[in-house]
Design an enzyme around this catalytic site. Structure first.
Site, PDB file in Angstrom:
ATOM      1  N   SER A 116      16.449  -8.170   2.496  1.00 18.06           N
ATOM      2  CA  SER A 116      17.002  -8.040   3.847  1.00 18.06           C
ATOM      3  C   SER A 116      18.240  -8.908   4.028  1.00 18.06           C
ATOM      4  CB  SER A 116      15.957  -8.449   4.888  1.00 18.06           C
ATOM      5  OG  SER A 116      14.812  -7.631   4.794  1.00 18.06           O
TER       6      SER A 116
HETATM    7  N1  SAH Z   1      11.422  -9.466   2.983  1.00 21.73           N
HETATM    8  C1  SAH Z   1      11.859  -8.685   1.862  1.00 21.73           C
HETATM    9  C2  SAH Z   1      12.110  -7.276   2.356  1.00 21.73           C
HETATM   10  C3  SAH Z   1      12.068  -6.279   1.303  1.00 21.73           C
HETATM   11  S1  SAH Z   1      12.301  -4.616   1.842  1.00 21.73           S
HETATM   12  C4  SAH Z   1      13.115  -9.258   1.239  1.00 21.73           C
HETATM   13  O1  SAH Z   1      13.960  -9.739   1.987  1.00 21.73           O
HETATM   14  O2  SAH Z   1      13.263  -9.210   0.016  1.00 21.73           O
HETATM   15  C5  SAH Z   1      10.686  -4.166   2.386  1.00 21.73           C
HETATM   16  C6  SAH Z   1       9.562  -4.307   1.427  1.00 21.73           C
HETATM   17  O3  SAH Z   1       8.394  -3.759   2.037  1.00 21.73           O
HETATM   18  C7  SAH Z   1       9.750  -3.548   0.117  1.00 21.73           C
HETATM   19  O4  SAH Z   1       9.563  -4.432  -0.948  1.00 21.73           O
HETATM   20  C8  SAH Z   1       8.676  -2.463   0.188  1.00 21.73           C
HETATM   21  O5  SAH Z   1       8.167  -2.116  -1.104  1.00 21.73           O
HETATM   22  C9  SAH Z   1       7.618  -3.125   1.053  1.00 21.73           C
HETATM   23  N2  SAH Z   1       6.701  -2.205   1.694  1.00 21.73           N
HETATM   24  C10 SAH Z   1       6.931  -0.960   2.183  1.00 21.73           C
HETATM   25  N3  SAH Z   1       5.818  -0.431   2.697  1.00 21.73           N
HETATM   26  C11 SAH Z   1       4.825  -1.349   2.528  1.00 21.73           C
HETATM   27  C12 SAH Z   1       3.421  -1.380   2.839  1.00 21.73           C
HETATM   28  N4  SAH Z   1       2.800  -0.356   3.425  1.00 21.73           N
HETATM   29  N5  SAH Z   1       2.738  -2.491   2.510  1.00 21.73           N
HETATM   30  C13 SAH Z   1       3.331  -3.552   1.903  1.00 21.73           C
HETATM   31  N6  SAH Z   1       4.641  -3.583   1.589  1.00 21.73           N
HETATM   32  C14 SAH Z   1       5.383  -2.490   1.891  1.00 21.73           C
END
Ligand code: SAH
Length: 213
Positions: free
Chosen positions: A64
């Site tokens: 993000s």
């Molecule tokens: N906070 C992280 C955001 C990553 S993007 C960062 O800054 O690196 C969002 C993440 O949510 C992805 O890694 C995706 O695989 C995960 N995600 C999507 N749906 C999900 C679910 N149902 N349960 C757990 N994680 C999920």
């Protein structure tokens, strides 16, 4: 990759940019000054690590924007020792920010590749979450509930009921809701049956998906 004084300088600049954009919580800004964000992304993006940008990580996911991470963290008013559930571990950068604020962090990721990579990487650079979970964030983490705060870092088409049920009274859930563009939505549990809802503007996240089997 190493952490150098050049990286430190870039982090200070990033914290200044975030401050100008409205991040005033000094603890959040000092976490940004401290965490080596360039180590959380592919080395080919290293030059951009301290710009307020999102980047691809693995499995078609993104880290993000620093502003988004700082905004979500500031909004949740994380206090030392609080139990925090994070949904969407991704690169682990948001996890590291929560740990810098001395929260007890439980984090869930549904992409196995990211779960594996990040659960190995974070402890290596000194960040110890209470639990890394490979699973489906729609279900929350009933065995460790209730939580003081729940942060969702993927765009949810709706507010998953189990997450509301896993909040302490007085606890807060922060979740971007919607398809395409999401409205950052804060829910405060004011009594066992009541929630107060606040809408905090538009954001863009990768979608929250159900777990692959
Ligand atoms: N906070 C992280 C955001 C990553 S993007 C960062 O800054 O690196 C969002 C993440 O949510 C992805 O890694 C995706 O695989 C995960 N995600 C999507 N749906 C999900 C679910 N149902 N349960 C757990 N994680 C999920």
């Amino acid at each position: 990759m190493r952490d150098t004084t050049k990286h430190q300088g870039l982090r200070n600049q990033l914290a200044n940019v975030l401050h100008k954009k409205g991040i005033v919580d000094e603890k959040v800004l000092s976490a940004v000054r401290k965490i080596p964000r360039h180590l959380f992304i592919d080395s080919s993006f290293e030059d951009h690590a301290y710009k307020d940008k999102a980047f691809p990580i693995a499995a078609d996911q993104t880290i993000s924007h620093p502003y988004t991470v700082a905004f979500q963290t500031q909004t949740l008013e994380i206090k030392e020792g609080e139990k925090v559930l994070e949904i969407g571990t991704g690169s682990g950068y948001q996890t590291a920010v929560l740990l810098e604020l001395k929260a007890e962090v439980y984090t869930i990721e549904r992409q196995h590749e990211l779960f594996k990579k990040t659960s190995l990487f974070l402890p290596k650079i000194g960040y110890k979450a209470k639990r890394f979970v490979f699973g489906d964030g729609y279900k929350g983490l009933p065995e460790n509930a209730p939580f003081d705060k729940i942060i969702v870092t993927a765009g949810a088409p709706f507010i998953p009921k189990p997450l509301l049920g896993q909040l302490k009274v007085g606890g807060k859930l922060l979740i971007p809701v919607g398809d395409g563009t999401q409205i950052m939505t804060l829910l405060v549990r004011t009594s066992p049956k009541e929630f107060e809802k606040h809408e905090l503007g538009d954001f863009r996240f990768v979608p929250m998906l159900e777990k692959k089997n």
